[in-house]
Design a protein around this motif. Structure first.
Motif: not given
Length: 320
Positions: A154-168
């Motif tokens: 299953v797909a996990g919670e996406p995040y940006w490369p810098a480690g910040v959680a993806r918003q929006g």
């Protein structure tokens, strides 16, 4: 088997469709991931762990689809996770002794089990806006002595490369979405070790050897075999202690020190030159439990779109 492979490929394409033509060749990042999974490009021949080919195909298609198909236009620096920061350093013997103390005093599985849950990374890109996000994939495998079982990705919670959680909204792969789901009837799962492994050093050496470790292993050989084991088994604290001593005895390890892994856990990192050219292997040991909780791979030299210092893969265990 060809029909099974074709059906599996079609299922994976439907769950995570490609954004580039099907005949597009793999880029350097995809080849690096392929080599990590299948052992291609090793500096010397290696015995590969025997796994059910349908399951192996699932991992390869997911990894290559995530890395090769989805990021061809993205700048390399933007599509790899940020390396973990470490401090303090130390000696490998001190790390292993620390881990042994934690393993002896913290709860763990009472016996090994035919169960594995791992989290690895995949990439997805908004091609129009030239943005990338990292989409972890969580694999859960349960199997039985009669070689029946099931595997779900299953797909996990996406995040940006810098480690910040993806918003929006608008993530390419929503968290929790099933990417692959397979059931195995009795006799269909293929593994080099069926019986529950013992806890002695000899037992662990036999287990690692069955999963591809050569007779005189480097530290990287041990890491590759341990990774294969952890993709099928959950081991006890005592067994983890034996694995760490085998890793220490292989030599060639450098202690990076203390850090925080991608699941927010306190860890100690030790690294070694990989058996794969131009790559470094990193092992993460929990500072709380002493268990091996992750492995990562980093490019030492530039390779096509992948710059030196780029994290090209990671896999974590015990995140649930």
């Amino acid at each position: 088997m060809d029909d099974d492979d074709d059906r599996l490929t079609a299922m994976l394409r439907a769950s995570n469709p490609a954004r580039t033509p099907l005949d597009a060749g793999p880029d350097a990042a995809a080849l690096a991931v392929r080599d990590r999974i299948m052992g291609a490009g090793s500096a010397r021949p290696r015995a590969l762990p025997r796994v059910m080919w349908a399951a192996a195909a699932a991992f390869v298609v997911i990894a290559v689809a995530a890395v090769s198909i989805l990021i061809p236009r993205a700048p390399a620096a933007a599509v790899t996770p940020t390396p973990i920061a470490f401090t303090d350093g130390g000696a490998i013997g001190e790390v292993v002794r620390m881990a042994e103390e934690r393993l002896a005093t913290t709860p763990g599985p009472r016996s090994p089990s035919r169960f594995a849950r791992s989290e690895s990374w995949g990439l997805s890109v908004d091609v129009d806006e030239q943005r990338s996000e990292i989409v972890p994939q969580v694999m859960t495998l349960e199997w039985n002595a009669d070689l029946s079982g099931s595997m779900t990705v299953v797909a996990g919670e996406p995040y940006w490369p810098a480690g910040v959680a993806r918003q929006g909204e608008g993530a390419t792969t929503p968290p929790g979405e099933t990417l692959s789901e397979m059931e195995f009837a009795a006799g269909q799962w293929d593994t080099p070790v069926v019986d529950l492994p013992g806890s002695s050093r000899e037992d662990m050496l036999a287990l690692l050897t069955a999963f591809g470790m050569p007779e005189s292993p480097t530290a990287s050989d041990v890491i590759q075999a341990v990774t294969g084991v952890f993709e099928q088994w959950t081991l006890t604290n005592e067994q983890h202690g034996q694995l760490l001593r085998i890793l220490e005895d292989a030599g060639g390890m450098t202690v990076l020190g203390s850090g925080t892994d991608r699941a927010g856990r306190d860890v100690v990192g030790v690294e070694t030159k990989s058996i794969f050219p131009g790559v470094e292997d990193l092992v993460l040991i929990s500072a709380e439990t002493g268990r091996i909780v992750g492995v990562e791979s980093t490019r030492l030299t530039p390779d096509g779109i992948v710059p030196a210092g780029a994290v090209i893969s990671y896999r974590m265990w015990g995140t649930d």
